[in-house]
Scaffold this active site. Structure first.
Site, PDB file in Angstrom:
ATOM      1  N   TYR A 118      11.246   8.361  15.433  1.00 19.62           N
ATOM      2  CA  TYR A 118      11.079   8.107  13.989  1.00 19.62           C
ATOM      3  C   TYR A 118      12.071   8.953  13.198  1.00 19.62           C
ATOM      4  O   TYR A 118      12.737   8.467  12.274  1.00 19.62           O
ATOM      5  CB  TYR A 118       9.648   8.421  13.571  1.00 19.62           C
ATOM      6  N   GLN A 169       0.840  -1.195   0.000  1.00 19.13           N
ATOM      7  CA  GLN A 169       0.000   0.000   0.000  1.00 19.13           C
ATOM      8  C   GLN A 169       0.873   1.242   0.000  1.00 19.13           C
ATOM      9  O   GLN A 169       2.096   1.164   0.098  1.00 19.13           O
ATOM     10  CB  GLN A 169      -0.910   0.001   1.223  1.00 19.13           C
ATOM     11  N   GLY A 170       0.239   2.394  -0.104  1.00 21.74           N
ATOM     12  CA  GLY A 170       0.914   3.682   0.060  1.00 21.74           C
ATOM     13  C   GLY A 170       2.056   3.914  -0.907  1.00 21.74           C
ATOM     14  O   GLY A 170       1.973   3.613  -2.100  1.00 21.74           O
ATOM     15  N   ILE A 171       3.149   4.466  -0.379  1.00 22.41           N
ATOM     16  CA  ILE A 171       4.301   4.810  -1.201  1.00 22.41           C
ATOM     17  C   ILE A 171       4.897   3.564  -1.852  1.00 22.41           C
ATOM     18  O   ILE A 171       5.268   3.584  -3.031  1.00 22.41           O
ATOM     19  CB  ILE A 171       5.365   5.538  -0.354  1.00 22.41           C
ATOM     20  N   PRO A 212      10.740  11.552   1.392  1.00 15.79           N
ATOM     21  CA  PRO A 212       9.416  12.169   1.238  1.00 15.79           C
ATOM     22  C   PRO A 212       9.144  13.195   2.338  1.00 15.79           C
ATOM     23  O   PRO A 212       9.716  13.126   3.431  1.00 15.79           O
ATOM     24  CB  PRO A 212       8.452  10.982   1.366  1.00 15.79           C
ATOM     25  N   GLY A 213       8.249  14.111   2.025  1.00 21.86           N
ATOM     26  CA  GLY A 213       7.775  15.058   3.018  1.00 21.86           C
ATOM     27  C   GLY A 213       6.457  14.568   3.601  1.00 21.86           C
ATOM     28  O   GLY A 213       6.365  13.438   4.078  1.00 21.86           O
ATOM     29  N   ASN A 222      11.878   0.074   1.212  1.00 16.76           N
ATOM     30  CA  ASN A 222      10.833   1.066   1.476  1.00 16.76           C
ATOM     31  C   ASN A 222      10.094   0.848   2.787  1.00 16.76           C
ATOM     32  O   ASN A 222       9.563   1.802   3.366  1.00 16.76           O
ATOM     33  CB  ASN A 222       9.820   1.035   0.319  1.00 16.76           C
ATOM     34  N   ASP A 228       9.101 -10.190   7.196  1.00 16.59           N
ATOM     35  CA  ASP A 228       9.372  -9.039   8.056  1.00 16.59           C
ATOM     36  C   ASP A 228      10.816  -8.606   7.824  1.00 16.59           C
ATOM     37  O   ASP A 228      11.757  -9.346   8.124  1.00 16.59           O
ATOM     38  CB  ASP A 228       9.158  -9.452   9.518  1.00 16.59           C
ATOM     39  N   VAL A 229      11.008  -7.402   7.298  1.00 20.78           N
ATOM     40  CA  VAL A 229      12.358  -6.955   6.948  1.00 20.78           C
ATOM     41  C   VAL A 229      13.246  -6.753   8.163  1.00 20.78           C
ATOM     42  O   VAL A 229      14.472  -6.628   8.022  1.00 20.78           O
ATOM     43  CB  VAL A 229      12.324  -5.659   6.109  1.00 20.78           C
TER      44      VAL A 229
END
Length: 261
Positions: free
Chosen positions: A157, A15-17, A187-188, A91, A64-65
């Protein structure tokens, strides 16, 4: 793209980015390994089908990375199915809103495990695969605008993303002799599920209505709008292409100008 098939792994691509990156690279001619947690298998299946509809090969690889053996399995299984690896996009990431003084050991541990260790493991395993292949490759890491300018209420974070930026520079130096470039995208404020989580957490702390923290950032963005995942995917497209062959060790801001506003 050349006639030779090219293959990229995108972690956290359900999902997402991550999804936007996977779809953009597929449009660029890459076959894609779509990685995410197995709990997100429904969205992963949809992304795989969308990529296949674009005429590219796509496979799913759950894992799971933050666990090195699982990253090794992701790379091994996808290489077995899609051939030599060309690009690793590290990512996958998570966010947690709290003041630094309130952070507990489990909070610190999980944020660093996913956001930093996960990038380290992805980079290590991809680099070993590139070296084994002897053909070089591209590593692209997920940093953030907060690796340049930490935001209030997400200090840990922010620290994990600053660590990714530093790692990117170090690995670029270390891996250059193997014809491997290492870059990152930053990303912003992106209209995504992660920012929904951040907005909700900030609201619990500062009392602003849900959505207000997200909207409030518009006044700090030089271009006057928050971004969408596709804005970030365009930068990753460049970093994955031959146009970026002479670019390494860089963390490329995709923030609409918020870092210097």
């Amino acid at each position: 793209m050349t006639a030779t098939r090219t293959f990229a792994i995108v972690t956290g691509a359900g999902q997402g980015i991550g999804k936007a990156i996977a779809l953009r690279l597929a449009r660029d001619g890459f076959d894609i390994c779509v990685n995410d947690l197995e709990i997100n298998s429904g969205t992963v299946k949809n992304v795989v089908e969308e990529i296949q509809a674009l005429g590219q090969k796509a496979v799913s690889a759950y894992g799971d990375v933050s666990k090195l053996p699982q990253v090794e399995a992701i790379v091994e299984s996808s290489v077995n199915q899609l051939g030599p690896l060309d690009v690793m996009v590290a990512n996958a990431g998570i966010a947690h809103v709290q003041w630094a003084m309130d952070a507990k050991e489990p909070d610190l541990q999980r944020l660093f495990e996913v956001n930093f260790y996960g990038v380290v493991y992805s980079d290590q395993v991809a680099a070993r695969q590139f070296i084994k292949q002897g053909s070089g490759g591209k590593i692209i890491n997920a940093a953030s605008v907060v690796s340049f300018r930490p935001f209030a209420m997400i200090p840990i974070y922010s620290a994990t993303k600053a660590a990714v930026r530093s790692l990117t520079q170090s690995l670029a130096t270390e891996l250059a002799k193997h014809k491997i470039t290492v870059n990152a995208y930053a990303p912003g404020v992106v209209d995504s599920s992660m920012w929904e989580t951040i907005d909700r957490g900030m609201s619990e702390i500062n009392g602003l209505p849900k959505g207000e923290n997200f909207q409030k950032t518009k006044s700090e963005i030089t271009l006057g709008r928050t971004s969408v995942p596709e804005d970030v995917a365009k930068m990753v497209s460049f970093l994955a292409s031959s146009d970026s062959d002479y670019v390494t060790g860089q963390t490329m801001l995709v923030d609409g100008g918020i870092a210097f506003s």
